[in-house]
Design an enzyme around this catalytic site. Structure first.
Site, PDB file in Angstrom:
ATOM      1  N   GLY A   1       0.816  -1.212   0.000  1.00 50.56           N
ATOM      2  CA  GLY A   1       0.000   0.000   0.000  1.00 50.56           C
ATOM      3  C   GLY A   1       0.848   1.260   0.000  1.00 50.56           C
ATOM      4  O   GLY A   1       0.503   2.255  -0.651  1.00 50.56           O
ATOM      5  N   ASP A   2       1.978   1.218   0.726  1.00 48.89           N
ATOM      6  CA  ASP A   2       2.900   2.360   0.707  1.00 48.89           C
ATOM      7  C   ASP A   2       3.526   2.534  -0.670  1.00 48.89           C
ATOM      8  O   ASP A   2       3.703   3.658  -1.148  1.00 48.89           O
ATOM      9  CB  ASP A   2       3.993   2.163   1.754  1.00 48.89           C
ATOM     10  N   ARG A   3       3.887   1.402  -1.324  1.00 48.78           N
ATOM     11  CA  ARG A   3       4.444   1.480  -2.671  1.00 48.78           C
ATOM     12  C   ARG A   3       3.425   2.084  -3.633  1.00 48.78           C
ATOM     13  O   ARG A   3       3.763   2.933  -4.471  1.00 48.78           O
ATOM     14  CB  ARG A   3       4.846   0.082  -3.119  1.00 48.78           C
TER      15      ARG A   3
END
Length: 483
Positions: A263-265
């Protein structure tokens, strides 16, 4: 090729949110303990890495852009460790932290998490003048909210900024500021947010269905007064809504692996491209592609061990031949290090056609990343004659890299790709089924490191030579008369 409206690539990005410190204890589990029905993990290796907003900031910096991380840190050992891990990666702007920095430790057997231990409940105390100034001057902002107060104490500055704002929300955090360019909840988070807004226990849906995700995204766009919501769907991709008919962006290929940090990527890629001036649809498509690659290449653990090599390039950004090949070598090394399967396929790919695409899609499904080895112009000319290639290598590389199933492209100048294969060392070397009765000179080389040559079905009747012949023989008409 750049997106319409794109400004200079590599626009600086300000990441605002709660940094964490992550630890992994990775080992093997082959038996249960004799005194309790729990696995015994042995041969453990410990690694530490930035987590939360700090991971998002490092991923954005790995894309080649300057990144400023605005986060809460204190005087505790975990904060000091994180400062050391961030040194040289991002510019750090701190706000004061009450308590100790949150950290989590995962115990994994292979890719399977068995246990997680959480420590530290520190929260951001207040805004700082430096943090407000960084947000005010920003052209692009990513809010990575992990529910520990950094976005809350800086909410006024985030509400006033004129920057493009991407908001990755948390169930323990506040809603995004009105006017945010893009909000990126998971399907499960979107479901909970909508229930909190409407108290609508009577509605069905577990957050996994597309109809549920579409309804939730539409409701959140209107309730939060944001420009768009992209609900992430894991292996299914993402669903983008501006409040009307949604756009489904599927993953380019199945990617099994540790999804921690995906999700951060996704959010970091989308925020960077929107700061560069990309359209929202294009940014979300690139973000899905980047998150898929991230999982296939080992996820957060690969980030911890090979931080310098983590460069997820935009699929639209052309690369010189040498940089393209270097990127392919780095990709192969990362995937091997993560214990994944590297697939390579080769050819001239002059006038890319349906047969080529079918072969490459099948090759990508055979492993965790696909690297395409392309003959240089001189190599094609020696093999095909003076009239070839019809398309120069730079254009062939650009078209191949635009395919969702292709992770990297490498160019070789010899008649056969043995030298390049010796550097890539793929687990699988894929060729079209039309080579079934043809000796492959590279087969002994591939098998020398335990690799396998794999033949894949080839669509009959598709060939560059045939396309060129038909194009040359077709009459060109202008005004109804043969010219």
């Amino acid at each position: 090729m750049t997106h319409p409206g794109t400004t200079t690539p590599g626009t600086p990005l300000v990441v605002v949110g709660d940094a964490l410190l992550d630890h992994d204890l990775c080992g093997h589990a082959e038996r249960l303990a004799p005194d309790a029905p729990v696995p015994v993990v042995h041969g453990t290796r410990r690694s530490s890495r930035p987590g939360g907003a700090a991971l998002a900031a490092c991923l954005a910096a790995a894309d080649g852009r300057p990144v400023t991380l605005v986060t809460a840190l204190g005087a505790d050992p975990a904060s000091d460790t994180l400062r050391r891990l961030l040194a040289g990666r991002v510019e750090l702007v701190e706000v004061p932290l009450d308590g100790s920095l949150s950290s989590k430790t995962r115990v994994l057997a292979g890719d399977r998490p068995l246990l997680r231990l959480d420590d530290g409940e520190g929260r951001a105390r207040e805004a700082s003048r430096e943090a407000v100034a960084a947000i005010t001057a920003a052209r692009g902002v990513l809010v990575a909210d992990y529910g520990r107060g950094t976005a809350d104490v800086l909410r006024d500055a985030l509400s006033r900024t004129t920057a493009s704002v991407v908001w990755d929300p948390h169930l323990r955090g506040r809603p995004p500021v009105p006017g945010a360019r893009l909000v990126t909840p998971s399907a499960q988070e979107a479901r909970v947010f909508v229930r909190q807004l409407d108290d609508e226990e009577g509605q069905s849906g577990d957050g996994a269905g597309l109809r549920t995700a579409a309804r939730d995204a539409r409701a959140l766009v209107r309730a939060w007064q944001v420009q768009a919501v992209a609900v992430t769907l894991g292996e299914r991709g993402a669903l983008l809504s501006h409040g009307e008919t949604p756009l489904l962006v599927p993953t380019p290929a199945a990617a099994s692996g540790d999804p921690c940090g995906a999700g951060d990527r996704f959010a970091a890629t989308a925020a960077g491209l929107l700061a560069d001036g990309a359209f929202t649809e294009a940014a979300v498509q690139a973000a899905v592609h980047a998150a898929t690659r991230y999982v296939a290449e080992g996820g957060a653990r690969a980030m911890a061990t090979t931080a310098e090599d983590q460069r997820i390039r935009r699929p639209e950004q052309p690369l010189p031949d040498g940089d393209t090949t270097a990127d392919a070598l780095r990709t192969a090394a990362r995937v091997r290090t993560a214990g994944r399967t590297v697939v390579a396929a080769g050819g001239c790919f002059d006038l890319l056609h349906a047969g080529h695409v079918a072969l490459l899609q099948a090759a990508r499904r055979a492993g965790d990343c696909l690297i395409v080895c392309v003959n240089s112009d001189d190599s094609v000319r020696r093999r095909k004659g003076d009239g070839r290639p019809l398309v120069p290598v730079a254009d062939r590389v650009r078209v191949l890299r635009a395919l969702e199933c292709v992770d990297a492209v490498a160019v070789f100048d010899e008649d056969t790709p043995e030298r390049l294969l010796a550097e890539l060392r793929p687990h699988i070397w894929a060729k079209g089924g039309d080579y079934a009765r043809t000796p492959l000179p590279e087969q002994p080389l591939v098998e020398s490191w335990g690799g396998q040559v794999l033949l894949l079905p080839y669509l009959d009747g598709r060939s560059t030579t045939g396309l060129a012949r038909r194009a040359a023989s077709s009459p060109v008409r202008s005004g109804g008369r043969r010219r």
